[in-house]
Design a protein around this motif. Sequence first.
Motif, PDB file in Angstrom:
ATOM      1  N   ASP A 122       0.718  -1.506   0.323  1.00 52.76           N
ATOM      2  CA  ASP A 122      -0.445   0.066  -0.192  1.00 52.76           C
ATOM      3  C   ASP A 122       1.039   1.330   0.043  1.00 52.76           C
ATOM      4  N   GLN A 123       2.618   0.750   0.848  1.00 46.27           N
ATOM      5  CA  GLN A 123       2.904   2.334   0.605  1.00 46.27           C
ATOM      6  C   GLN A 123       4.571   1.834   0.617  1.00 46.27           C
ATOM      7  N   VAL A 124       5.906   2.582  -0.146  1.00 47.10           N
ATOM      8  CA  VAL A 124       6.551   2.543   0.003  1.00 47.10           C
ATOM      9  C   VAL A 124       7.588   3.240   0.788  1.00 47.10           C
ATOM     10  N   LEU A 125       8.357   2.833   1.460  1.00 48.07           N
ATOM     11  CA  LEU A 125       9.455   3.596   2.198  1.00 48.07           C
ATOM     12  C   LEU A 125      11.168   3.276   1.533  1.00 48.07           C
ATOM     13  N   LEU A 126      11.066   4.165   1.269  1.00 44.27           N
ATOM     14  CA  LEU A 126      13.173   4.308   0.759  1.00 44.27           C
ATOM     15  C   LEU A 126      13.191   5.006   1.530  1.00 44.27           C
TER      16      LEU A 126
END
Length: 353
Positions: A122-126
Amino acid sequence: MNRIAVVVFNLGGPDEPAAVQPFLFNLFNDPAIIGLPGPLRWLLAKVISSRRAPVAQEIYRELGGGSPLLPNTEAQATALQAALNDGSNDDGADEFQVFIAMRYWHPRAAQTAKKVAAYNPDQVLLVPLYPQFSTTTSASSLKEWQKCAKAAGLKAPNRTLCCYPQKPGFVAATATGLRQALRELGQEPPPRVLFSAHGLPKKIVEKGDPYQWQVEQSVAAVVKAMGEVNLDWEVCYQSRVGPLEWIGPSTDAEIERAGREGKPVIVVPIAFVSEHSETLVELDIEYRELAEKAGVPRYLRVPTVSCDADFIDGLAGQIRRVKDSDRKVCSESGGRLCPARWSGCPQAADTAG
């Protein structure tokens, strides 16, 4: 419950002797490293990598033939995922899955982007595993990721933790290692503490890269955390290559100065969070030999923060804050951290998202 993919970025390293030359080619073919037009950069990267490969293979032979950076990063990813999912049995808690993307060797961003797409987050954190931001490291990895994520059809919204040079967990873990080294020296003459970071050509900093400023902020935070009124310390830079003028002072010159002054030396790797050739060979072998020749009475090297609980838990807390941020690019403080003169800051007016 949301599915959150956390992608951690690092340099990468060759996993066998045959991988050394292609790894070096990937490094020098990066426009963030050599800013020539594509065909000229490709040709120069071929020449440099072929010439440097034999020397680099000797360095990696000291490490058993390959770099330990990937297994070290895998251990950090495992610890980070556990910290992020602590309490995940709670109803409605987010599920975190940590993935690794290396810039110059496997697993590369293209491979990892496909895995993240298959996870269907649902979300990507880099999250670059570089506490201090540089256009040559974090920015290069993030740029490659965005291209590869698009090619993989990854459409989930993403947020980036661009830098955390003064993050309490990172600072606390570094200070703990330094305290242990000071205790080991005991009643010997007061040492010179060298906070050593990977260097950069001066021209990159002069173009607005905030790396050197952020390294100095990291050191200032660690010194403050130590509370040592009379701590004798210096910020210095290692791993210089090529004919360009690099930022200084250099770590080797500072070791030689300490030798002339009869001071023990404690080296603190301030810009590396995991062990690899720059710590295990350059600092532990090459600079130790230099220290002996220079008359340094005792030479100690503080380990990288690696999987230290303070570092991992602090990074997990930072990631949770980024997840809920309304900014696309977040520093450790949320907003812009670097003074205005550092135009290479990812939160500069023309680059903040």
